[in-house]
Design an enzyme around this catalytic site. Structure first.
Site, PDB file in Angstrom:
ATOM      1  N   ASP A  32       0.699  -1.325   0.062  1.00 52.94           N
ATOM      2  CA  ASP A  32       0.054  -0.136  -0.123  1.00 52.94           C
ATOM      3  C   ASP A  32       0.883   1.179   0.016  1.00 52.94           C
ATOM      4  N   ALA A  33       0.557   2.220  -0.696  1.00 51.54           N
ATOM      5  CA  ALA A  33       1.493   3.423  -0.938  1.00 51.54           C
ATOM      6  C   ALA A  33       1.247   4.490   0.138  1.00 51.54           C
ATOM      7  N   ALA A  82      -6.443   2.065  -5.298  1.00 54.21           N
ATOM      8  CA  ALA A  82      -7.044   2.606  -6.272  1.00 54.21           C
ATOM      9  C   ALA A  82      -7.185   4.143  -5.524  1.00 54.21           C
ATOM     10  N   THR A 133     -15.966  -1.632  -9.430  1.00 52.80           N
ATOM     11  CA  THR A 133     -17.030  -0.879  -8.838  1.00 52.80           C
ATOM     12  C   THR A 133     -18.385  -1.095  -9.963  1.00 52.80           C
ATOM     13  N   ASP A 134     -19.628  -0.742  -9.311  1.00 54.94           N
ATOM     14  CA  ASP A 134     -20.713  -0.724 -10.299  1.00 54.94           C
ATOM     15  C   ASP A 134     -20.675   0.704 -10.891  1.00 54.94           C
ATOM     16  N   GLU A 135     -19.827   1.619 -10.499  1.00 51.43           N
ATOM     17  CA  GLU A 135     -19.922   3.000 -11.196  1.00 51.43           C
ATOM     18  C   GLU A 135     -19.513   3.258 -12.679  1.00 51.43           C
ATOM     19  N   SER A 162     -11.719   5.882 -14.976  1.00 48.81           N
ATOM     20  CA  SER A 162     -10.457   5.190 -14.755  1.00 48.81           C
ATOM     21  C   SER A 162     -10.673   3.757 -14.268  1.00 48.81           C
ATOM     22  N   ASN A 189     -20.107   0.642  -0.513  1.00 46.80           N
ATOM     23  CA  ASN A 189     -19.925  -0.208   0.704  1.00 46.80           C
ATOM     24  C   ASN A 189     -20.101   0.677   1.912  1.00 46.80           C
ATOM     25  N   PRO A 214     -23.887  17.714   4.633  1.00 44.38           N
ATOM     26  CA  PRO A 214     -24.160  18.221   3.374  1.00 44.38           C
ATOM     27  C   PRO A 214     -24.955  17.339   2.313  1.00 44.38           C
ATOM     28  N   ASN A 258     -30.235   9.185  -1.001  1.00 37.95           N
ATOM     29  CA  ASN A 258     -29.360   9.490  -0.135  1.00 37.95           C
ATOM     30  C   ASN A 258     -30.088  10.302   1.216  1.00 37.95           C
ATOM     31  N   ARG A 291     -22.943  17.739  -6.992  1.00 35.82           N
ATOM     32  CA  ARG A 291     -21.619  17.106  -7.808  1.00 35.82           C
ATOM     33  C   ARG A 291     -21.975  17.258  -9.127  1.00 35.82           C
TER      34      ARG A 291
HETATM   35  P1  NAD Z   1      -9.615   3.673  -0.247  1.00 34.29           P
HETATM   36  O1  NAD Z   1      -9.365   5.059  -0.781  1.00 34.29           O
HETATM   37  O2  NAD Z   1     -10.088   3.634   1.291  1.00 34.29           O
HETATM   38  O3  NAD Z   1      -8.442   2.882  -0.165  1.00 34.29           O
HETATM   39  C1  NAD Z   1      -7.425   2.646  -1.163  1.00 34.29           C
HETATM   40  C2  NAD Z   1      -6.098   2.237  -0.812  1.00 34.29           C
HETATM   41  O4  NAD Z   1      -5.214   2.132  -1.592  1.00 34.29           O
HETATM   42  C3  NAD Z   1      -5.309   3.036   0.397  1.00 34.29           C
HETATM   43  O5  NAD Z   1      -4.880   2.317   1.286  1.00 34.29           O
HETATM   44  C4  NAD Z   1      -4.395   3.743  -0.496  1.00 34.29           C
HETATM   45  O6  NAD Z   1      -3.230   4.211   0.139  1.00 34.29           O
HETATM   46  C5  NAD Z   1      -3.878   2.775  -1.417  1.00 34.29           C
HETATM   47  N1  NAD Z   1      -3.406   3.278  -2.814  1.00 34.29           N
HETATM   48  C6  NAD Z   1      -3.662   4.330  -3.438  1.00 34.29           C
HETATM   49  N2  NAD Z   1      -2.909   4.673  -4.593  1.00 34.29           N
HETATM   50  C7  NAD Z   1      -2.375   3.487  -4.477  1.00 34.29           C
HETATM   51  C8  NAD Z   1      -0.785   3.013  -5.239  1.00 34.29           C
HETATM   52  N3  NAD Z   1      -0.710   3.758  -6.266  1.00 34.29           N
HETATM   53  N4  NAD Z   1      -0.338   2.082  -4.940  1.00 34.29           N
HETATM   54  C9  NAD Z   1      -0.636   1.313  -3.729  1.00 34.29           C
HETATM   55  N5  NAD Z   1      -1.515   1.764  -3.015  1.00 34.29           N
HETATM   56  C10 NAD Z   1      -2.312   2.858  -3.330  1.00 34.29           C
HETATM   57  O7  NAD Z   1     -10.593   2.898  -1.295  1.00 34.29           O
HETATM   58  P2  NAD Z   1     -11.731   1.592  -0.779  1.00 34.29           P
HETATM   59  O8  NAD Z   1     -12.916   2.404  -0.580  1.00 34.29           O
HETATM   60  O9  NAD Z   1     -11.179   0.856   0.354  1.00 34.29           O
HETATM   61  O10 NAD Z   1     -11.722   1.027  -2.281  1.00 34.29           O
HETATM   62  C11 NAD Z   1     -10.983  -0.100  -2.704  1.00 34.29           C
HETATM   63  C12 NAD Z   1     -11.136  -0.590  -3.847  1.00 34.29           C
HETATM   64  O11 NAD Z   1     -12.709  -1.119  -4.007  1.00 34.29           O
HETATM   65  C13 NAD Z   1     -11.060   0.571  -4.964  1.00 34.29           C
HETATM   66  O12 NAD Z   1     -10.346  -0.334  -6.032  1.00 34.29           O
HETATM   67  C14 NAD Z   1     -12.425   0.989  -5.219  1.00 34.29           C
HETATM   68  O13 NAD Z   1     -12.402   1.389  -6.680  1.00 34.29           O
HETATM   69  C15 NAD Z   1     -13.193  -0.400  -5.047  1.00 34.29           C
HETATM   70  N6  NAD Z   1     -14.722  -0.153  -4.714  1.00 34.29           N
HETATM   71  C16 NAD Z   1     -14.996   0.671  -3.738  1.00 34.29           C
HETATM   72  C17 NAD Z   1     -16.324   0.715  -3.079  1.00 34.29           C
HETATM   73  C18 NAD Z   1     -16.653   1.697  -2.052  1.00 34.29           C
HETATM   74  O14 NAD Z   1     -17.830   1.771  -1.778  1.00 34.29           O
HETATM   75  N7  NAD Z   1     -15.715   2.131  -1.267  1.00 34.29           N
HETATM   76  C19 NAD Z   1     -17.449   0.020  -3.857  1.00 34.29           C
HETATM   77  C20 NAD Z   1     -17.078  -0.725  -5.018  1.00 34.29           C
HETATM   78  C21 NAD Z   1     -15.650  -0.762  -5.442  1.00 34.29           C
HETATM   79  O1  DAU Z   2     -20.906   2.671  -5.991  1.00 41.17           O
HETATM   80  C1  DAU Z   2     -19.712   2.398  -5.752  1.00 41.17           C
HETATM   81  C2  DAU Z   2     -18.827   3.705  -5.387  1.00 41.17           C
HETATM   82  O2  DAU Z   2     -19.208   4.071  -4.207  1.00 41.17           O
HETATM   83  C3  DAU Z   2     -17.296   3.303  -5.274  1.00 41.17           C
HETATM   84  O3  DAU Z   2     -16.839   2.771  -6.411  1.00 41.17           O
HETATM   85  C4  DAU Z   2     -16.489   4.545  -4.810  1.00 41.17           C
HETATM   86  O4  DAU Z   2     -15.181   4.310  -4.736  1.00 41.17           O
HETATM   87  C5  DAU Z   2     -17.291   4.831  -3.424  1.00 41.17           C
HETATM   88  O5  DAU Z   2     -16.639   6.383  -2.995  1.00 41.17           O
HETATM   89  C6  DAU Z   2     -18.706   5.206  -3.513  1.00 41.17           C
HETATM   90  O6  DAU Z   2     -18.950   6.425  -4.434  1.00 41.17           O
HETATM   91  P1  DAU Z   2     -20.109   7.441  -4.356  1.00 41.17           P
HETATM   92  O7  DAU Z   2     -19.907   8.752  -5.298  1.00 41.17           O
HETATM   93  O8  DAU Z   2     -21.418   6.881  -4.712  1.00 41.17           O
HETATM   94  O9  DAU Z   2     -19.953   7.744  -2.760  1.00 41.17           O
HETATM   95  P2  DAU Z   2     -20.036   8.955  -1.837  1.00 41.17           P
HETATM   96  O10 DAU Z   2     -20.052   8.433  -0.464  1.00 41.17           O
HETATM   97  O11 DAU Z   2     -19.119  10.069  -2.301  1.00 41.17           O
HETATM   98  O12 DAU Z   2     -21.400   9.453  -2.162  1.00 41.17           O
HETATM   99  C7  DAU Z   2     -22.570   8.801  -2.029  1.00 41.17           C
HETATM  100  C8  DAU Z   2     -23.810   9.617  -2.524  1.00 41.17           C
HETATM  101  O13 DAU Z   2     -23.849  10.915  -1.598  1.00 41.17           O
HETATM  102  C9  DAU Z   2     -23.733  10.316  -3.739  1.00 41.17           C
HETATM  103  O14 DAU Z   2     -24.805  10.342  -4.690  1.00 41.17           O
HETATM  104  C10 DAU Z   2     -23.018  11.472  -3.323  1.00 41.17           C
HETATM  105  C11 DAU Z   2     -23.783  11.903  -2.075  1.00 41.17           C
HETATM  106  N1  DAU Z   2     -23.053  12.885  -1.219  1.00 41.17           N
HETATM  107  C12 DAU Z   2     -21.813  12.585  -0.712  1.00 41.17           C
HETATM  108  C13 DAU Z   2     -21.100  13.407   0.062  1.00 41.17           C
HETATM  109  C14 DAU Z   2     -19.780  13.050   0.365  1.00 41.17           C
HETATM  110  C15 DAU Z   2     -23.720  13.968  -0.617  1.00 41.17           C
HETATM  111  O15 DAU Z   2     -24.869  14.068  -0.918  1.00 41.17           O
HETATM  112  N2  DAU Z   2     -23.137  14.629   0.148  1.00 41.17           N
HETATM  113  C16 DAU Z   2     -21.860  14.371   0.425  1.00 41.17           C
HETATM  114  O16 DAU Z   2     -21.190  15.107   1.540  1.00 41.17           O
END
Ligand code: NAD
Ligand code: DAU
Length: 355
Positions: A32-33, A82, A133-135, A162, A189, A214, A258, A291
């Site tokens: 991890d970076a 990522a 991700t589903d995005e 990306s 998640n 917000p 939301n 956004r």
């Molecule tokens: P996060 O941002 O919490 O963690 C990402 C981790 O990757 C961090 O520990 C960071 O230090 C590390 N990292 C970043 N750039 C790096 C690099 N160049 N080399 C090595 N390590 C690096 O992200 P997360 O929410 O835990 O998501 C993990 C994975 O799951 C991602 O690929 C994301 O796209 C995917 N994902 C996330 C969600 C979500 O809801 N969070 C949902 C679906 C998929």
């Molecule tokens: O769907 C999977 C994705 O879910 C992952 O791939 C991403 O890594 C993860 O960050 C997440 O993306 P979202 O953009 O859906 O998550 P976020 O928590 O940023 O936002 C959730 C929803 O809430 C979105 O519709 C934007 C809204 N939002 C978010 C923030 C941070 C607000 O209304 N207010 C806020 O302050």
């Protein structure tokens, strides 16, 4: 036996590593970076555990990857690393291109070189699982069926574009070089160690700090929520039994607007940690500018992973969200640490006093 996990100090990666070491004796090499989103504090419970070997480094560093693979001979690589936050990708896409596309490419190259040198038995066992991700599927109309694995890719943000590019590279390495890959596309998640820039932990954090909550636009955007431990169990199951070259959607059939999520969080906080002034947390809700390019709705059809691999989530949204609020109440020191310094500066620059 050993597995190599990338991004294992982030939100989902650290939950995965912690769960893995409860369920298995296999060693975990954790690369991890340690960007702002990676916190070794997530892994303190593993201090002194010889099965966890942490390496600070970049997935874009081919030489480092080649060295780690040669030295530890993992039977699998799970790629979580990522840049993950959509808002950050809008303000500064460069890091997303670098890590999510170029980084994944270098990881694939290193794994391809390593895989090519394996003996036949080790080759048959080896897997690279790419976490996505589903995005990547884009935004759904209100009445459209949920995303299946055959839904076309239509990413709308620099983040999702990306990730889509990385998924395509993974697919191409299977098709072209027969690399044994698996891809999971998961919905939103939530749970422990979620960095408080994302909706759920941000709302809990701001509520307790007496700050505005917000809501972007009208708050009627829909996300499909899954407790992080259920995502981890799905990844373990796909690694164990998934068909090579296949993709698996992961989700818990939990679509919520939301605003409803934020109201739920406020109600749980009213019960578990009421405001000192007797007011309700929902009074802190503040509507802010939407956004740019905000996807209206995501929804995962999880039929394939349920039917073919027998996976099911253990938590409902109701049980998972309550556990999550309790975790944040019990771990205020973690929140204070990860929200100090550079992170605060960044939020201040992007959003002024709103957050
Ligand atoms: P996060 O941002 O919490 O963690 C990402 C981790 O990757 C961090 O520990 C960071 O230090 C590390 N990292 C970043 N750039 C790096 C690099 N160049 N080399 C090595 N390590 C690096 O992200 P997360 O929410 O835990 O998501 C993990 C994975 O799951 C991602 O690929 C994301 O796209 C995917 N994902 C996330 C969600 C979500 O809801 N969070 C949902 C679906 C998929
Ligand atoms: O769907 C999977 C994705 O879910 C992952 O791939 C991403 O890594 C993860 O960050 C997440 O993306 P979202 O953009 O859906 O998550 P976020 O928590 O940023 O936002 C959730 C929803 O809430 C979105 O519709 C934007 C809204 N939002 C978010 C923030 C941070 C607000 O209304 N207010 C806020 O302050």
């Amino acid at each position: 036996m050993t597995i190599l996990v990338t991004g294992g100090a982030g939100f989902i990666g650290s939950n995965f590593v912690l769960d893995w070491l409860v369920q298995s004796d296999e060693k975990v090499i954790n690369l991890d970076a340690l960007t702002y989103a990676g916190n070794l504090e997530n892994l303190v419970s593993l201090d002194g555990d010889a099965r966890h070997f942490f390496v600070k480094g970049d997935i874009g560093d081919f030489d480092l990857l080649a060295k780690l693979l040669a030295e530890h001979q993992p039977r699998a690589v799970v790629n979580f690393a990522a840049e993950s936050h959509v808002d950050r990708s809008i303000h500064g896409p460069e890091d997303f291109i670098q890590t999510n596309i170029v980084g994944t490419f270098r990881l694939l190259e290193a794994v391809r070189a390593f895989y090519g040198q394996l003996e036949e038995t080790a080759k048959n066992e080896f897997r690279l699982l790419h976490v996505s991700t589903d995005e990547v599927y884009g935004s759904l109309a209100a009445d459209a069926p949920a995303f299946t694995e055959t839904h076309q890719y239509e990413p709308n943000s620099p983040y999702s574009a990306s990730k889509a590019a990385s998924d395509h590279l993974v697919r191409a390495y299977h098709h072209t070089y027969s690399l044994p890959v698996l891809t999971t596309n998961c919905s939103n998640n939530y749970g422990p160690y979620h960095f408080p820039e994302k909706l759920i932990p941000l709302v809990i954090h701001n509520a307790l700090a007496g700050k505005p909550l917000p809501i972007y636009g009208d708050g009627q955007q829909i996300r499909d929520w899954l407790y992080v431990k259920d995502h981890c169990s799905a990844i373990r199951r796909v690694l164990e039994a998934g068909c090579l070259g296949e993709t698996y959607n992961v989700g818990g059939w939990n679509e919520k607007p939301n605003l409803e999520v934020v109201h739920t969080l406020c109600a749980i906080l009213d019960e578990l940690s009421p405001r000192a002034d007797g007011q309700l947390y929902k009074e802190q809700i503040t509507y802010v500018t939407d956004r740019p390019g905000h996807d209206r709705r995501y929804a995962i059809d999880a039929t394939k992973i349920e039917r073919e691999l027998g996976w099911k989530p253990a938590e409902t949204f109701e049980t998972g969200i309550r556990k999550t609020v309790q975790w944040y109440l019990d771990n205020q020191a973690w929140v204070a640490n990860v929200t100090s310094g550079a992170y605060r500066e960044w939020l201040g620059k992007q959003y002024g006093e709103t957050k």
